[in-house]
Design a protein around this motif. Structure first.
Motif, PDB file in Angstrom:
ATOM      1  N   ILE A  19     -32.644   9.353  35.239  1.00 30.90           N
ATOM      2  CA  ILE A  19     -31.930   9.978  34.119  1.00 30.90           C
ATOM      3  C   ILE A  19     -30.457   9.585  34.170  1.00 30.90           C
ATOM      4  CG2 ILE A  19     -31.199  12.159  33.083  1.00 30.90           C
ATOM      5  CD1 ILE A  19     -33.826  13.363  34.215  1.00 30.90           C
ATOM      6  N   CYS A  20     -29.786   9.872  35.282  1.00 34.86           N
ATOM      7  CA  CYS A  20     -28.378   9.510  35.448  1.00 34.86           C
ATOM      8  C   CYS A  20     -28.010   9.555  36.925  1.00 34.86           C
ATOM      9  CB  CYS A  20     -27.458  10.418  34.640  1.00 34.86           C
ATOM     10  SG  CYS A  20     -27.308  12.091  35.296  1.00 34.86           S
ATOM     11  N   ALA A  21     -26.848   9.032  37.219  1.00 37.39           N
ATOM     12  CA  ALA A  21     -26.306   9.109  38.578  1.00 37.39           C
ATOM     13  C   ALA A  21     -24.953   9.795  38.494  1.00 37.39           C
ATOM     14  CB  ALA A  21     -26.148   7.719  39.178  1.00 37.39           C
ATOM     15  N   GLU A  22     -24.769  10.809  39.300  1.00 38.04           N
ATOM     16  CA  GLU A  22     -23.457  11.449  39.410  1.00 38.04           C
ATOM     17  C   GLU A  22     -22.762  10.778  40.583  1.00 38.04           C
ATOM     18  OE1 GLU A  22     -24.277  15.651  39.639  1.00 38.04           O
ATOM     19  OE2 GLU A  22     -24.380  15.770  37.455  1.00 38.04           O
ATOM     20  N   THR A  23     -21.553  10.299  40.348  1.00 39.65           N
ATOM     21  CA  THR A  23     -20.882   9.483  41.350  1.00 39.65           C
ATOM     22  C   THR A  23     -19.492  10.012  41.692  1.00 39.65           C
ATOM     23  OG1 THR A  23     -19.901   8.012  39.697  1.00 39.65           O
ATOM     24  CG2 THR A  23     -22.069   7.409  40.506  1.00 39.65           C
ATOM     25  N   MET A  24     -19.120   9.755  42.934  1.00 41.43           N
ATOM     26  CA  MET A  24     -17.759   9.986  43.405  1.00 41.43           C
ATOM     27  C   MET A  24     -17.491   8.933  44.463  1.00 41.43           C
ATOM     28  SD  MET A  24     -18.182  13.386  45.739  1.00 41.43           S
ATOM     29  CE  MET A  24     -19.875  13.834  46.043  1.00 41.43           C
ATOM     30  N   SER A  25     -16.259   8.645  44.715  1.00 40.24           N
ATOM     31  CA  SER A  25     -15.950   7.667  45.746  1.00 40.24           C
ATOM     32  C   SER A  25     -15.873   8.357  47.105  1.00 40.24           C
ATOM     33  CB  SER A  25     -14.624   6.949  45.453  1.00 40.24           C
ATOM     34  OG  SER A  25     -13.537   7.808  45.679  1.00 40.24           O
ATOM     35  N   TYR A  26     -16.264   7.623  48.114  1.00 36.62           N
ATOM     36  CA  TYR A  26     -16.229   8.162  49.470  1.00 36.62           C
ATOM     37  C   TYR A  26     -14.793   8.513  49.869  1.00 36.62           C
ATOM     38  CZ  TYR A  26     -17.020   8.611  54.478  1.00 36.62           C
ATOM     39  OH  TYR A  26     -17.072   9.079  55.760  1.00 36.62           O
ATOM     40  N   SER A  27     -13.833   7.702  49.435  1.00 39.17           N
ATOM     41  CA  SER A  27     -12.429   7.980  49.776  1.00 39.17           C
ATOM     42  C   SER A  27     -11.956   9.288  49.137  1.00 39.17           C
ATOM     43  CB  SER A  27     -11.527   6.819  49.376  1.00 39.17           C
ATOM     44  OG  SER A  27     -11.585   6.594  47.985  1.00 39.17           O
ATOM     45  N   VAL A  58     -20.575   7.440  46.414  1.00 38.03           N
ATOM     46  CA  VAL A  58     -21.505   8.472  46.868  1.00 38.03           C
ATOM     47  C   VAL A  58     -22.240   8.898  45.605  1.00 38.03           C
ATOM     48  CG1 VAL A  58     -21.749  10.758  47.895  1.00 38.03           C
ATOM     49  CG2 VAL A  58     -19.945   9.215  48.696  1.00 38.03           C
ATOM     50  N   LEU A  59     -23.570   8.844  45.646  1.00 38.02           N
ATOM     51  CA  LEU A  59     -24.362   9.046  44.437  1.00 38.02           C
ATOM     52  C   LEU A  59     -25.319  10.224  44.573  1.00 38.02           C
ATOM     53  CD1 LEU A  59     -25.287   5.305  44.137  1.00 38.02           C
ATOM     54  CD2 LEU A  59     -23.782   6.486  42.584  1.00 38.02           C
ATOM     55  N   LEU A  60     -25.464  10.954  43.494  1.00 36.22           N
ATOM     56  CA  LEU A  60     -26.489  11.975  43.361  1.00 36.22           C
ATOM     57  C   LEU A  60     -27.335  11.537  42.177  1.00 36.22           C
ATOM     58  CD1 LEU A  60     -27.735  14.799  43.912  1.00 36.22           C
ATOM     59  CD2 LEU A  60     -26.108  15.683  42.243  1.00 36.22           C
ATOM     60  N   PHE A  61     -28.591  11.176  42.446  1.00 39.86           N
ATOM     61  CA  PHE A  61     -29.469  10.694  41.391  1.00 39.86           C
ATOM     62  C   PHE A  61     -30.214  11.858  40.755  1.00 39.86           C
ATOM     63  CE2 PHE A  61     -29.359   6.918  44.232  1.00 39.86           C
ATOM     64  CZ  PHE A  61     -28.777   6.036  43.339  1.00 39.86           C
ATOM     65  N   LYS A  62     -30.230  11.863  39.437  1.00 39.41           N
ATOM     66  CA  LYS A  62     -31.052  12.816  38.698  1.00 39.41           C
ATOM     67  C   LYS A  62     -32.193  12.006  38.091  1.00 39.41           C
ATOM     68  CE  LYS A  62     -27.630  16.298  37.739  1.00 39.41           C
ATOM     69  NZ  LYS A  62     -27.097  17.209  36.735  1.00 39.41           N
TER      70      LYS A  62
END
Length: 71
Positions: A19-27, A58-62
């Motif tokens: 569906i989507c990926a929620e992303t943020m950078s590790y830094s 850093v990913l959270l997959f939905k």
């Protein structure tokens, strides 16, 4: 690779039902200390199927898991 293919490296069902990926950078995560702080700072993004995964993401997959076909 694109987000659905990256999800598929974890499990093929994740790629199929992406569906989507929620992303943020590790830094950002290191600097701010938590996912909640990254969200509060507006550094958390929701990305679609065309998002190209970057080194340090850093990913959270939905995803929508396939329905089980019980008989």
């Amino acid at each position: 690779s694109k987000a659905p293919q990256a999800a598929g490296r974890i499990h093929s069902d994740m790629e199929k039902g992406f569906i989507c990926a929620e992303t943020m950078s590790y830094s950002d995560l290191l600097q701010l200390g938590s996912e909640a702080a990254v969200r509060a700072a507006g550094r958390f993004r929701s990305s679609g199927k065309d998002y190209v995964v970057q080194d340090g993401d850093v990913l959270l997959f939905k995803f929508n898991p396939p329905s089980s076909k019980k008989k």
